[in-house]
Write an enzyme that holds these catalytic residues in place. Sequence first.
Site, PDB file in Angstrom:
ATOM      1  N   GLY A  73       6.239   8.709  -1.112  1.00 32.21           N
ATOM      2  CA  GLY A  73       5.358   7.583  -1.423  1.00 32.21           C
ATOM      3  C   GLY A  73       5.375   7.162  -2.878  1.00 32.21           C
ATOM      4  N   ARG A 123      12.552   5.441  10.431  1.00 31.28           N
ATOM      5  CA  ARG A 123      12.849   4.969  11.786  1.00 31.28           C
ATOM      6  C   ARG A 123      13.483   3.583  11.706  1.00 31.28           C
ATOM      7  NH1 ARG A 123      11.602   8.837  15.975  1.00 31.28           N
ATOM      8  NH2 ARG A 123      10.992  10.510  14.572  1.00 31.28           N
ATOM      9  N   HIS A 154      16.950   1.080  -0.392  1.00 29.07           N
ATOM     10  CA  HIS A 154      17.909   2.116   0.013  1.00 29.07           C
ATOM     11  C   HIS A 154      18.533   2.728  -1.246  1.00 29.07           C
ATOM     12  CE1 HIS A 154      20.686   4.081   2.781  1.00 29.07           C
ATOM     13  NE2 HIS A 154      21.606   3.894   1.841  1.00 29.07           N
ATOM     14  N   ASP A 171      20.796  -1.199   7.491  1.00 25.68           N
ATOM     15  CA  ASP A 171      21.242  -1.173   6.091  1.00 25.68           C
ATOM     16  C   ASP A 171      22.270  -2.271   5.760  1.00 25.68           C
ATOM     17  OD1 ASP A 171      19.578   0.947   5.447  1.00 25.68           O
ATOM     18  OD2 ASP A 171      21.125   2.477   5.706  1.00 25.68           O
ATOM     19  N   GLU A 190      14.780   2.238  -8.613  1.00 22.89           N
ATOM     20  CA  GLU A 190      14.009   1.631  -7.514  1.00 22.89           C
ATOM     21  C   GLU A 190      12.690   1.058  -8.020  1.00 22.89           C
ATOM     22  OE1 GLU A 190      15.661   4.269  -3.763  1.00 22.89           O
ATOM     23  OE2 GLU A 190      13.628   4.621  -4.449  1.00 22.89           O
TER      24      GLU A 190
HETATM   25  C1  GRF Z   1      13.683   6.103  -1.704  1.00 23.41           C
HETATM   26  O1  GRF Z   1      14.721   6.713  -2.417  1.00 23.41           O
HETATM   27  C2  GRF Z   1      14.215   4.999  -0.835  1.00 23.41           C
HETATM   28  O2  GRF Z   1      15.336   4.365  -1.371  1.00 23.41           O
HETATM   29  C3  GRF Z   1      14.610   5.735   0.405  1.00 23.41           C
HETATM   30  O3  GRF Z   1      13.629   6.730   0.566  1.00 23.41           O
HETATM   31  C4  GRF Z   1      13.077   7.061  -0.707  1.00 23.41           C
HETATM   32  C5  GRF Z   1      11.592   6.908  -0.636  1.00 23.41           C
HETATM   33  O4  GRF Z   1      10.957   7.455  -1.757  1.00 23.41           O
HETATM   34  N1  GRF Z   1      14.731   4.837   1.518  1.00 23.41           N
HETATM   35  P1  GRF Z   1       9.396   7.396  -1.916  1.00 23.41           P
HETATM   36  O5  GRF Z   1       8.781   7.918  -0.617  1.00 23.41           O
HETATM   37  O6  GRF Z   1       9.008   5.963  -2.165  1.00 23.41           O
HETATM   38  O7  GRF Z   1       9.071   8.296  -3.051  1.00 23.41           O
END
Ligand code: GRF
Length: 186
Positions: free
Chosen positions: A7, A80, A98, A135, A164
């Site tokens: 999260g 999912r 991703h 994806d 991210e």
């Molecule tokens: C992230 O690295 C995202 O790219 C991937 O899952 C991870 C989630 O991280 N799909 P978080 O739960 O937001 O810390």
Amino acid sequence: MAASGVGSNLRNLVERGFNIVAVATNRPSCGAATFSRGRRIPLGELPQKTFGSAELRDIAMRDFFMRHRVELVVDAGYDRVHTKPFLDAFEGRIINIHPSLLPEFGGGMDAVEQAIESGAKATGATVHVVTDAVDAGPILVQEAVPILEGDTVETLRQRIHEAEYRILPVAIGLMEAKLANSSTVG
Ligand code: GRF
């Protein structure tokens, strides 16, 4: 937001002032769920075992998000694949983050491991629009992250997360502008 993991992207968006109106999870004990409870964000707990099929789970998620008037669905660590009832309801309004430069290392939850094992010199993070092709929907924003000598899955994952936290807000801004434009037409 739909989430199944730690999260940290959810936390980052909340700390930057984004209005997260609801969070849905298939894993009620995950970090994203705990964070949502702590911040009093409406939480939809939808563990797969309580539904007869993925479609029924997605109908419940669709209805939960609609009740909360969700305009844009952000998948961050949601593990999912959305099925047709959900994709149809939010077509063009679902984005996913991703941890790779798609199309490299797509299609699974082990993109960071794949990047390390590949011997590549760089990977990154991608935000894309979700379609029924996993994806592979249209890309909104990407940021490259170098793979350094001695990187482990953990050190690389940490640097990808930092990318991210930069690109997900940018992608949401792009989608907000796009959705605002489309709703003023016609
Ligand atoms: C992230 O690295 C995202 O790219 C991937 O899952 C991870 C989630 O991280 N799909 P978080 O739960 O937001 O810390």
